[in-house]
Design a protein around this motif. Structure first.
Motif, short mmCIF file in Angstrom:
data_model
loop_
_atom_site.label_atom_id
_atom_site.label_comp_id
_atom_site.label_asym_id
_atom_site.label_seq_id
_atom_site.Cartn_x
_atom_site.Cartn_y
_atom_site.Cartn_z
N LEU A 11 -31.57 3.51 89.82
CA LEU A 11 -32.28 2.33 90.50
C LEU A 11 -33.62 2.71 90.20
CD1 LEU A 11 -30.67 0.08 91.96
CD2 LEU A 11 -30.66 0.90 93.77
N ALA A 12 -34.43 3.26 90.96
CA ALA A 12 -35.50 3.35 91.06
C ALA A 12 -35.88 2.96 89.35
CB ALA A 12 -36.14 4.96 91.62
N ALA A 13 -35.42 3.48 88.70
CA ALA A 13 -36.14 2.94 87.36
C ALA A 13 -35.74 1.77 86.55
CB ALA A 13 -34.75 4.19 86.02
N VAL A 14 -34.60 1.31 87.40
CA VAL A 14 -34.65 -0.17 87.47
C VAL A 14 -35.72 -1.12 88.55
CG1 VAL A 14 -33.66 -1.45 87.79
CG2 VAL A 14 -32.55 -0.58 87.25
N ILE A 15 -36.41 -0.83 89.36
CA ILE A 15 -36.80 -0.91 90.03
C ILE A 15 -38.60 -1.02 89.41
CG2 ILE A 15 -38.10 -1.73 92.45
CD1 ILE A 15 -35.47 0.03 93.21
N ALA A 16 -39.02 -0.03 88.69
CA ALA A 16 -40.02 0.62 88.07
C ALA A 16 -40.23 -0.70 86.65
CB ALA A 16 -40.43 2.33 88.22
N VAL A 17 -38.76 -0.40 86.42
CA VAL A 17 -38.83 -1.78 85.45
C VAL A 17 -39.59 -2.90 85.89
CG1 VAL A 17 -38.16 -2.59 83.41
CG2 VAL A 17 -37.79 -0.05 83.33
N PHE A 18 -38.88 -3.30 86.77
CA PHE A 18 -38.76 -4.82 87.42
C PHE A 18 -40.44 -4.66 88.08
CE2 PHE A 18 -37.75 -7.63 90.40
CZ PHE A 18 -37.84 -8.87 89.84
N HIS A 19 -41.04 -4.28 88.53
CA HIS A 19 -42.37 -3.71 88.76
C HIS A 19 -43.55 -3.96 88.08
CE1 HIS A 19 -45.00 -4.42 92.21
NE2 HIS A 19 -46.23 -3.49 91.52
N ILE A 20 -43.07 -3.46 86.30
CA ILE A 20 -44.09 -3.49 85.63
C ILE A 20 -44.55 -4.61 85.35
CG2 ILE A 20 -44.45 -2.71 83.52
CD1 ILE A 20 -42.96 0.11 84.19
N ILE A 21 -43.41 -5.38 84.95
CA ILE A 21 -43.53 -6.55 84.92
C ILE A 21 -44.47 -7.79 85.71
CG2 ILE A 21 -42.26 -8.74 84.02
CD1 ILE A 21 -40.16 -7.32 83.39
N ASN A 22 -43.42 -7.54 86.77
CA ASN A 22 -44.04 -8.12 87.79
C ASN A 22 -45.38 -7.98 88.08
OD1 ASN A 22 -41.43 -9.85 88.38
ND2 ASN A 22 -41.55 -7.95 90.57
N HIS A 23 -46.10 -6.31 88.58
CA HIS A 23 -47.63 -6.46 88.41
C HIS A 23 -48.27 -6.88 86.79
CE1 HIS A 23 -50.29 -3.36 87.72
NE2 HIS A 23 -50.89 -3.84 89.28
N ALA A 24 -47.98 -6.91 85.81
CA ALA A 24 -48.64 -6.85 84.48
C ALA A 24 -49.16 -8.86 85.30
CB ALA A 24 -47.70 -7.14 83.95
N THR A 25 -48.17 -9.38 85.32
CA THR A 25 -48.52 -10.84 85.87
C THR A 25 -49.31 -11.38 86.86
OG1 THR A 25 -46.26 -11.00 86.68
CG2 THR A 25 -46.29 -11.70 84.75
N PHE A 26 -49.38 -10.48 87.68
CA PHE A 26 -49.68 -11.11 89.22
C PHE A 26 -51.43 -10.44 88.45
CE2 PHE A 26 -47.14 -7.76 91.84
CZ PHE A 26 -48.44 -6.96 91.55
#
Lengths: 953, 118
Positions: A320-335
């Protein structure tokens, strides 16, 4: 589009911006944009396959013996990163076009940017860890160029150096770790390594490999304690910061951890090293960020903090943590990219990014304000933006994480980090855009043109859309990328949505946001307390360490290299002899298997003259002219012995090289002292003599032993002898080897020769451009000069000989394929024919009649050889494969043609050009005013005072 | 015959090394030339010595040929060594003309000077 092409496109395209900058900045930017767009489009063509779970591969064995294969593969994780790299790359190219000023060399910028982009794409698509390492180092190098792009700023140069030092040494550690990993798995292919989790984790080398690889990742992704390079790298232009330091390069470490997650994660070592490092980095970065007055400094530390967050999630080791990490990579890159760009806009318009000098900009820059506001709120974790989603999921995950028995350590630190994160995000908005309008901005802030705000606007659109429609928009990408991270198997249950109910994470979020707001309200006093507190300054420590290292290196170098080159020479020869002695002692030698051949009288005579000449050189070497002539004698004997010992080609070559070498040395000696003084003590000479004698006994003994024994294995030249005529179409095997079997060597060889000649030319230019020129012009010859500089007999003789010599060169050239001769020898003979003119008729006379520049001759030679080689490609054959055939033109005899002859023509031209350029350069030293006369001879044979044009070639 | 070649290689090496260990550029260049001869003959001799057997294919008779490969290697080596000699001569000349000194050892004060410049 093939993965090869996607990875290669940025590299191929990198040439164009630098070239097209002459056509204007738009052309340069368009070239960069088009390249990126093509690669991006090629990537997106694979999207359907990737989303259906396929892995696309492209394989090419490069150096299979070393396990180095140019294998690429594209799975969900690679696709996610490649999308970020190329997609944000496009936006950055647009932004940079309007950000950089007229004074900045924009072509260079885009070239560096594309090189960097190619290296990044290479990292994320590599299926071979050795290949990955190459790209990894390329990112360090290209980011060095980008960070130091503003060469005139000392901060830029220092920041670039620091980044290169830290990420470069991390890269070194990672090379070690990767090699260990490949050693354990028995393959350097990622797809194989990723299948061997148990084998790798059971290995005793797991921990060293893990630590070394993590050092590489942590340095690249600016994790504590290596985080300090990132803020210093902010001296780069803002597009670079937005690209490298938010979306791509610093994520390379995260990418690698995610890539290696299936085999490296899940152990306690992984958890405690990675999760703890990430946690500490996250908290520390967030705290420091609040106290940075520089907008980009604030963003840099916030990036450090967010990278820590993702590292921590990967470190948890749960799916689950790995999923969140991937999601945050996307979000962080955009903002974060949007935030960097808006900080850049503020800097661009207000001419400062010091928060203390800003404020009230919301009235002046409404568009920028909106962009920054949305991005910053997302960073603070405010719904409904995408940052809220992943931060909430992260907080939820920390609540379930136990660290060394403590249930509160991880969530506690995470809460602090979230709180400071909210505080610095608010500060970014409040202290820059809110408050009263000021009248002391260094610039005149106003909203820029659309060129600058379009890119960040595109990104915040994503921020909002992902926040609102996360499951639809980001869901599939998160699913395939996370599926690739966890290495197959079921994804855990998760849902990307704004409202999860009243969870602990929600309360933590509320505390964080409220606390952040309070902290900002109390910013003044808190800031004062922070500034009063002592804390270590990373740059000072770094500089001190660097200086100590440099001192140490200098101490060692100076100790060993004291400038006495003779000493190095003596040590080198003595050491080589010791090695030879060791080999002789520890090895075995079989008995002699060949009989001595009889000594004929004439070779014995040649040997005697060689021995006498050599001994005389040693005894009388102080008389330089004599020694030089004696060296000529040695060379002649060597040529003759080649001839006697069945090597006619060598004899011809040695003979003609001998002529040019002696002429060259005579030319040089003309300007140098004619005597060598006695200056070494007798004891030193004795020592040198002893070393020399032992070296002579060693080499002589070695070759004697070799000649007395048969070949240990059948020599490969049997192949050459058998195939020379059949395959190469020539009976002179040596020539066929040169132009055909080993043509590639020869090709390299003529290039080296050309380079040597260019070096000589360049040195001449440098020397003649210095104050030496004045000395040369006023120099009085130290030996008596001939009364007749250009004796008529010699002039006439050389001119008559010129066509003859050229004809012999042509003859030698054409027969070379079948009889002794060829391009090398013919080239030397032709060069000698021209040198004779220089010698007899003088430099000026000859130069005036020179039609082709020697540089051009060298170049055309290399090009002809290359073109011949490339010609083979058109017949689907490897480089330099030769072809030959026979022509019959009645009434002539049948004669042979071979592409090898064309190659030999290249060799011929390169040799002619190189030899003549070298000698011509040297003779230019002798030029003095008044030396040139209208006629080579003082008596003009034509008895005609008009300068002749046609018949005096 | 082998004795002659081996002793010549040894002598040329010894003389070359001795000259390379001198302190002026010109003897060093001469020494390099001598060592070049020695190395070329050495390489050539690794193909073993044969008289009257040049590697020129005879279409009409079965004859013995000497090993052509070392010859091809040495042929390029000879030409390249010319390039090397030319560059070294040029450097020596440029150094002599710029400094009016042809010593190859950097004296202590020279070393200190260049160290500071770098």
């Amino acid at each position: 589009m093939s993965l090869f092409l996607i990875a290669a496109l940025p590299f191929l395209g990198a040439v164009f911006p630098a070239l097209l900058i002459r056509a204007g900045r738009n052309a340069s930017a368009s070239a960069a944009g088009l390249t990126t767009f093509l690669a991006f489009a090629g990537l997106l063509l694979h999207a359907p396959a990737v989303f259906s779970g396929e892995v696309i591969t492209a394989r090419f064995d490069w150096l299979p013996g070393l396990g180095l294969n140019a294998n690429f593969f594209l799975d969900g994780l690679g696709f996610l990163f490649a999308t970020l790299i190329l997609g944000i790359g496009l936006l950055i190219i647009l932004y940079a076009r309007f950000y950089l000023s007229r004074e900045d060399p924009m072509g260079q910028f885009y070239t560096y940017l594309l090189l960097f982009q190619g290296a990044m794409v290479g990292i994320v698509l590599s299926d071979n860890i050795l290949l990955l390492l190459i790209f990894w180092e390329l990112t360090s190098l290209s980011s060095f160029l980008l960070i130091g792009y503003w060469k005139h700023l000392p901060e830029g140069r220092q920041g670039a150096r620091m980044a290169l030092t830290i990420t470069g040494s991390g890269g070194l550690a990672m090379i070690g770790g990767m090699l260990i990993l490949g050693h354990i798995a028995g393959s350097y292919d990622l797809s194989v390594i990723l299948q061997n989790k148990d084998l790798i984790q059971a290995s005793p080398l797991y921990l060293p490999a893990l630590i070394l690889i993590l050092i590489g990742c942590f340095t690249k992704s600016a994790q504590f304690p290596f985080h300090f390079w990132l803020p210093h790298a902010m001296a780069a232009p803002t597009p670079v910061s937005a690209y490298l330091h938010s979306a791509t390069m610093v994520k390379a470490g995260l990418f690698l951890m995610a890539r290696m997650w299936p085999v490296l994660a899940g152990t306690p070592e992984w958890f405690y090293i990675v999760a703890t490092t990430g946690l500490v980095t996250m908290a520390l970065g967030a705290v420091i960020a609040l106290f940075k007055d520089d907008l980009k400094g604030l963003l840099a530390f916030s990036t450090v903090s967010h990278l820590g967050l993702i590292t921590m999630l990967l470190g948890f080791g749960t799916k689950l943590a790995a999923v969140i990490a991937v999601f945050h990579i996307i979000n962080h890159a955009t903002f974060k990219a949007a935030l960097f760009m808006s900080a850049g806009i503020v800097d661009h318009e207000a001419h400062t990014r010091d928060i203390k000098r800003l404020g009230g900009l919301r009235h002046l820059m409404p568009v920028t304000f909106t962009i920054a506001l949305v991005a910053a709120l997302s960073m603070a974790g405010i719904p409904p933006f995408n940052g809220f989603l992943s931060k909430e999921m992260m907080l939820e995950e920390t609540v379930h994480t136990v660290w060394a028995g403590s249930h509160y350590f991880v969530p506690g630190l995470a809460l602090i980090a979230a709180l400071f994160s909210a505080a610095y995000s608010f500060r970014f908005i409040v202290h820059v855009f809110f408050g009263p309008k000021r009248d002391d901005y260094p610039g005149h802030p106003h909203d820029p043109g659309a060129g600058l705000w379009l890119a960040p606007a595109a990104l915040i659109t994503l921020v909002i859309l992902i926040g609102l429609f996360s499951a639809k928009l980001a869901g599939p990408l998160v699913a395939v990328a996370a599926g690739a991270v966890i290495g197959g198997g079921e994804l855990p249950y998760y849902s990307l949505k704004l409202w999860h109910g009243f969870t602990p994470a929600l309360y933590m979020s509320i505390v964080a946001v409220a606390g952040g707001a309070l902290l900002l309200a109390a910013h003044g006093p808190v800031m004062r307390a922070w500034n009063a507190a002592p804390r270590p300054e990373a740059k000072v420590i770094f500089d001190a360490v660097m200086e100590a290292l440099a001192r140490l290196a200098k101490g060692i170098t100076d100790g060993l290299h004291n400038g006495a080159i003779t000493r190095y020479g003596a040590i080198m020869v003595a050491f080589t002899l010791a090695l030879g002695w060791y080999a002789y002692e520890s090895g075995t030698t079989g008995p002699a298997t060949r009989a001595l051949q009889a000594i004929e009288p004439i070779p014995a005579l040649g040997w005697l003259s060689l021995v006498l000449a050599t001994l005389m050189i040693v005894a009388r070497h102080r008389n330089r002219l004599l020694a030089l002539i004696l060296v000529g004698v040695v060379g002649l004997v060597v040529s003759m012995s080649f001839n006697y010992l069945s090597a006619p080609d060598l004899a011809l070559t040695q003979l003609s090289v001998e002529v040019v070498t002696i002429v060259l040395m005579l030319l040089a000696l003309n300007f140098m002292p004619k005597e060598t003084p006695v200056e070494t003590p007798a004891l030193t000479r004795l020592r040198d003599g002893a070393i020399a004698v032992v070296a002579g006994i060693g080499s002589g003994g070695l070759i004697y032993a070799l000649m007395m024994r048969d070949f240990a294995a059948p020599p490969i030249s049997e192949f050459h002898l058998a195939n020379s005529y059949k395959g190469g179409g020539g009976t002179n095997v040596v020539n066929v080897i040169l132009v055909d079997f080993r043509g590639f060597d020869t090709f390299g060889e003529i290039i080296v020769l050309g380079i040597a000649a260019m070096v000589i030319y360049a040195l001449t230019e440098a020397v003649l451009g210095s104050r030496v020129r004045a000395y040369l012009l006023n120099r009085k010859p130290d030996l008596p000069q001939a009364g007749d500089a250009h004796p008529m007999m010699m002039v006439v003789a050389t001119r008559v000989m010129m066509p003859l010599a050229l004809m012999i060169a042509a003859y030698i050239f054409f027969r070379g394929h079948n009889l002794p001769g060829g391009g090398f020898i013919a080239g030397l003979i032709a060069a000698i024919a021209v040198i004779m003119q220089y010698m007899a008729s003088g430099f000026s006379w000859t130069s005036e009649r020179q039609r082709f520049y020697y540089h051009g001759i060298i170049g055309s030679g290399v090009l002809i050889a290359a073109a011949t080689g490339i010609g083979a490609w058109f017949n689907d054959l490897p480089f330099l494969t030769s072809a030959f055939g026979y022509l019959h033109w009645p009434p002539l005899n049948e004669f042979e043609w071979a592409t090898a002859a064309l190659f030999d023509l290249g060799v011929f031209l390169a040799v002619v050009g190189a030899v003549l350029l070298a000698l011509e350069s040297l003779s230019r030293f002798a030029w003095q005013p008044g030396i040139s006369s209208e006629h080579a001879m003082d008596i003009n044979p034509a008895r005609d005072d008009e300068p002749k044009k046609e018949n005096e070639v | 015959m082998e004795l002659l070649v081996a002793s010549a290689v040894g002598l040329l090496t010894a003389a070359g090394v001795y000259l390379i260990l001198r302190r002026r550029t010109f003897p060093v260049i001469l020494g390099l030339s001598l060592v070049t001869y020695a190395v070329n003959v050495f390489l050539f001799a690794t193909g073993r010595l044969m008289v009257n057997a040049p590697p020129i294919l005879n279409k009409y008779a079965e004859v013995a040929y000497t090993d052509p490969l070392p010859q091809a290697l040495v042929l390029t080596a000879i030409v390249i060594s010319f390039g090397m000699t030319a560059v070294v001569v040029m450097i020596a000349l440029a150094a002599y003309l710029s400094a009016q000194d042809d010593r190859i050892d950097m004296l202590d004060d020279d070393a200190a000077k260049t160290g500071e410049d770098a």
